[in-house]
Design a protein around this motif. Structure first.
Motif, short mmCIF file in Angstrom:
data_model
loop_
_atom_site.label_atom_id
_atom_site.label_comp_id
_atom_site.label_asym_id
_atom_site.label_seq_id
_atom_site.Cartn_x
_atom_site.Cartn_y
_atom_site.Cartn_z
N PHE A 43 -0.04 -7.72 7.22
CA PHE A 43 1.32 -7.39 6.80
C PHE A 43 1.35 -6.44 5.61
CE2 PHE A 43 2.61 -11.33 9.06
CZ PHE A 43 3.51 -10.73 9.91
N ASN A 44 0.53 -6.75 4.60
CA ASN A 44 0.59 -5.91 3.41
C ASN A 44 0.10 -4.50 3.72
OD1 ASN A 44 -1.78 -7.37 3.75
ND2 ASN A 44 -2.45 -6.94 1.67
N LEU A 45 -0.86 -4.39 4.62
CA LEU A 45 -1.35 -3.08 5.02
C LEU A 45 -0.24 -2.32 5.73
CD1 LEU A 45 -3.94 -1.36 5.07
CD2 LEU A 45 -4.29 -2.16 7.39
N LEU A 46 0.40 -2.99 6.65
CA LEU A 46 1.50 -2.39 7.41
C LEU A 46 2.61 -1.89 6.49
CD1 LEU A 46 2.05 -4.52 10.63
CD2 LEU A 46 2.05 -2.02 10.46
N ALA A 47 3.01 -2.76 5.56
CA ALA A 47 4.10 -2.41 4.65
C ALA A 47 3.75 -1.17 3.84
CB ALA A 47 4.39 -3.58 3.72
N THR A 48 2.52 -1.13 3.37
CA THR A 48 2.12 0.03 2.56
C THR A 48 2.05 1.29 3.41
OG1 THR A 48 0.73 -1.58 1.44
CG2 THR A 48 0.55 0.68 0.72
N VAL A 49 1.59 1.14 4.66
CA VAL A 49 1.53 2.29 5.58
C VAL A 49 2.94 2.83 5.81
CG1 VAL A 49 1.08 2.98 7.96
CG2 VAL A 49 -0.61 1.64 6.73
N ILE A 50 3.89 1.92 6.05
CA ILE A 50 5.27 2.34 6.29
C ILE A 50 5.82 3.07 5.07
CG2 ILE A 50 7.63 1.48 6.60
CD1 ILE A 50 6.30 -0.82 8.31
N PHE A 51 5.57 2.52 3.90
CA PHE A 51 6.05 3.16 2.68
C PHE A 51 5.39 4.53 2.49
CE2 PHE A 51 6.83 3.62 -1.87
CZ PHE A 51 8.14 3.18 -1.93
N TYR A 52 4.11 4.60 2.85
CA TYR A 52 3.37 5.85 2.72
C TYR A 52 3.97 6.92 3.63
CZ TYR A 52 -0.46 9.16 3.44
OH TYR A 52 -1.21 10.29 3.55
N LEU A 59 1.51 -7.99 -0.44
CA LEU A 59 0.29 -8.79 -0.60
C LEU A 59 0.64 -10.28 -0.62
CD1 LEU A 59 -2.79 -8.49 -1.18
CD2 LEU A 59 -2.23 -8.74 -3.58
N PHE A 60 1.73 -10.61 -1.32
CA PHE A 60 2.13 -12.02 -1.39
C PHE A 60 2.65 -12.51 -0.04
CE2 PHE A 60 2.57 -11.24 -6.07
CZ PHE A 60 1.56 -12.12 -6.41
N VAL A 61 3.47 -11.68 0.59
CA VAL A 61 4.02 -12.06 1.89
C VAL A 61 2.89 -12.21 2.91
CG1 VAL A 61 5.49 -11.31 3.81
CG2 VAL A 61 6.23 -10.94 1.46
N ASN A 85 7.31 2.18 -7.34
CA ASN A 85 7.72 1.30 -6.23
C ASN A 85 6.62 1.14 -5.18
OD1 ASN A 85 10.12 0.72 -7.32
ND2 ASN A 85 11.32 2.14 -6.06
N SER A 86 5.84 2.20 -4.96
CA SER A 86 4.79 2.09 -3.95
C SER A 86 3.81 0.98 -4.31
CB SER A 86 4.07 3.43 -3.78
OG SER A 86 3.28 3.70 -4.92
N TYR A 87 3.58 0.79 -5.61
CA TYR A 87 2.68 -0.30 -6.03
C TYR A 87 3.37 -1.66 -5.90
CZ TYR A 87 -0.54 3.20 -7.71
OH TYR A 87 -1.40 4.24 -7.78
N LEU A 88 4.66 -1.68 -6.34
CA LEU A 88 5.40 -2.94 -6.23
C LEU A 88 5.49 -3.39 -4.77
CD1 LEU A 88 8.34 -2.55 -8.77
CD2 LEU A 88 6.23 -3.87 -8.97
N MET A 89 5.69 -2.38 -3.91
CA MET A 89 5.77 -2.65 -2.47
C MET A 89 4.49 -3.31 -1.98
SD MET A 89 7.91 -1.98 -0.01
CE MET A 89 7.83 -2.16 1.73
N SER A 90 3.36 -2.72 -2.36
CA SER A 90 2.09 -3.26 -1.89
C SER A 90 1.85 -4.64 -2.49
CB SER A 90 0.94 -2.31 -2.23
OG SER A 90 0.63 -2.39 -3.60
N LEU A 91 2.32 -4.86 -3.71
CA LEU A 91 2.18 -6.16 -4.35
C LEU A 91 3.00 -7.21 -3.61
CD1 LEU A 91 0.83 -7.32 -6.90
CD2 LEU A 91 3.03 -7.12 -8.03
N PHE A 92 4.26 -6.84 -3.34
CA PHE A 92 5.15 -7.74 -2.61
C PHE A 92 4.55 -8.08 -1.25
CE2 PHE A 92 8.60 -8.03 0.55
CZ PHE A 92 9.17 -9.21 0.13
#
Ligand SMILES: [Zn+2]
Lengths: 265, 147
Positions: B43-52, B34-36, B25-32
Motif C-alpha cells: 500500500f505505501n509503495l502504491l500511494a507513493t507511486v500515485i503521488f509521484y 507506511l502506517f496504513v 507532502n510527498s514525504y507525509l504521504m509516504s509516511l501516512f
C-alpha cells in the motif's frame, strides 16, 4: 560506481546489524518465560487431578471456611495475592502437607488430627507457601525431570509422586523455613510454632507412624538451630502475637474433621 | 545533509512556497501510507507511486523529492514484504518461531523507525525549503533526474 559503493555499504551495514541481532537468543527471552508459566499451570491441573484420584478431598463447607480463615490472613498479611492459591484437605492417616505446582497446597486430615493448635497449622502452611512463593516446586521438578520431559507431558505419575513426597534439597528447605518465620511474624503468629511442630514430630518419629512431612525434610535438630537463629535476627515482639484460631475453634474443627471421616467410612 | 560535487542541489531562496508544500507532502504521504500499509507493505509503495505520477509535471524541486521518497519507500518495501511473507509462511505451516525470524523482525522495526524519523525530519525541512539529501537514495535520485 559511487552508487554501487554506497549501496553495498548500506546493504553490508544492514547485514551486520542482522548478524548482531542473530547473536541473541530471542526465543528464550520471549517464549520460555511464558512457556514455564503455562507449564506450571498445566502441571498444577494434572497433578491436582491425580492427587484427587489418590485421596478423597474433604468438601465440608464449615471445615473449609475455617481452614481458609487460618490460611488467607497468612497470605494477606504478607501481601501475597490469594488469587492463585488453593488449599485442599484430603482424607489420609498420613501426617503430611505438600505444595503442588501452580500454588495448590494439600494438607491431610492426619495432619489436622496430629496438630494441637491452629498456630502449628499456620506454621506448616507458611512453610508450604514459602515453597510456592520461592518457586521451589517448579525448580525441583525441572532439575529432577528436565524441562523437556515436563513440556512433553509424559511421566505425570512420577511428577505426582515427587510432589507428594516433597523431597526438596536441604538448601530449599532451609530457605522455606526461614521464609516461613517471616510470614508468621507478619501474620502476627508466633514463629516459634515451627520449632514446636518439629519437637512434636521428633517425639512422634520414635514411634512407627507415618510422618511423611518430617521424613522428607531435614533433621529437626538442624532445622531448629537455624530457625532460632532466624527468629533472633528478626527481633520479634512476642507480645504482639495472637492465636491463629482460638483453641475451642481449633478443637471443634478437629472434631468436625474426624466426624466427617466417620460419616463416610 | 551532505554537499557533494555534481549532485543536484537547491538553495532555499529558489524554492517557492508551493514547491515547498508539495515536496513536503510527498514525504507525509509516504509516511501516512507506511502506517496504513504496515501489515501489507504494498500500500505505501502504491500511494507513493500515485503521488509521484501526479507530480510528474511539477517543478524540479518537487519531482526530486517525490523521487527520493519513492526510492526510499521502494527499498523498505522489499524488507517489509519479506517480513510479511515470512510471517504468513510461519502461520500457514504452523512453523516454530525462530531466533532468525525475531532478529529479522527487530531489524525491520529498526529500519522502519529510521525511515519514519528521517521522513518526518525531511518533510519538516523541505517545508522550509531546505534541500535534504539522504544517503544513497539522493544519488540514485540524481541519476534518475539527469536522464
Ligand atoms: Zn518443605
Amino acid at each position: 560506481m559511487k552508487i554501487l559503493g554506497k549501496f553495498l555499504l548500506l546493504l553490508g551495514g544492514i547485514a551486520v546489524c542482522y548478524l548482531l541481532l542473530l547473536q541473541v537468543n530471542w526465543t528464550t527471552i520471549f517464549q520460555v518465560k511464558e512457556n514455564r508459566d503455562r507449564l506450571e499451570e498445566r502441571l498444577g491441573k494434572v497433578v491436582l487431578e491425580q492427587v484427587k484420584d489418590m485421596y478423597d478431598v474433604i468438601e465440608d463447607e464449615d471445615v473449609n471456611s475455617t481452614l481458609d480463615s487460618i490460611f488467607i490472613p497468612l497470605l494477606k498479611d504478607n501481601y501475597i495475592s490469594t488469587k492463585n492459591y488453593d488449599l485442599f484437605l484430603v482424607k489420609s492417616v498420613e501426617v503430611n502437607a505438600f505444595a503442588l505446582p501452580d500454588d495448590k497446597i494439600i494438607v491431610t486430615t492426619g495432619l489436622i488430627n496430629f496438630l494441637d493448635s491452629a498456630d502449628y497449622l499456620s506454621a506448616v502452611l507458611a512453610h508450604e507457601v514459602a515453597h510456592c512463593e520461592k518457586n521451589h516446586v517448579m525448580k525441583s521438578l525441572i532439575t529432577n525431570f528436565g524441562l523437556d520431559l515436563l513440556l512433553s507431558g509424559s511421566g505425570t505419575g512420577e511428577v505426582t509422586n515427587f510432589v507428594t513426597g516433597q523431597a526438596f534439597s536441604r538448601k530449599l528447605e532451609k530457605e522455606a523455613d526461614e521464609m516461613a518465620v517471616e510470614y508468621l511474624d507478619a501474620a502476627r503468629i508466633n514463629p516459634t510454632s515451627i520449632s514446636k511442630v518439629m519437637d512434636m514430630f521428633d517425639v512422634y518419629l520414635s514411634s512407627d507412624d507415618d510422618v511423611s512431612w518430617i521424613s522428607s525434610h531435614p533433621v529437626p535438630s538442624d532445622r531448629k538451630k537455624y530457625l532460632s537463629q532466624k527468629i533472633d535476627r528478626l527481633k520479634t515482639n512476642p507480645k504482639m502475637y495472637k492465636e491463629a484460631l482460638s483453641s475451642e475453634s481449633w478443637k471443634s474443627l478437629k472434631d468436625r474433621v474426624s466426624s466427617s471421616l466417620d460419616n463416610e467410612s | 545533509m551532505e554537499h557533494i560535487e555534481g549532485a543536484i542541489n537547491f538553495s532555499p531562496r529558489e524554492v517557492t512556497e508551493d514547491e515547498r508544500e508539495y515536496a513536503s507532502n510527498s514525504y507525509l504521504m509516504s509516511l501516512f501510507a507506511l502506517f496504513v500499509g504496515l501489515p501489507l507493505p504494498i500500500f505505501n509503495l502504491l500511494a507513493t507511486v500515485i503521488f509521484y505520477l501526479g507530480n510528474r509535471k511539477s517543478t524540479k524541486f518537487v519531482r526530486w523529492h517525490c523521487t527520493q521518497a519513492l526510492i526510499s519507500q521502494f527499498s523498505i518495501f522489499f524488507f517489509n514484504t519479506a517480513a510479511f511473507w515470512w510471517t504468513i509462511a510461519i502461520i500457514l505451516n504452523h512453523k516454530e518461531i525462530t531466533d532468525a525470524y525475531i532478529a529479522y523482525l527487530i531489524l525491520i522495526l529498526l529500519l522502519n523507525a529510521i525511515e519514519i524519523i528521517s521522513t518526518i525530519y525531511t518533510s519538516v525541512q523541505t517545508r522550509k525549503g531546505i534541500h535534504v539529501r539522504w544517503f544513497l537514495f539522493s544519488d540514485i535520485t540524481d541519476n534518475l533526474m539527469k536522464k
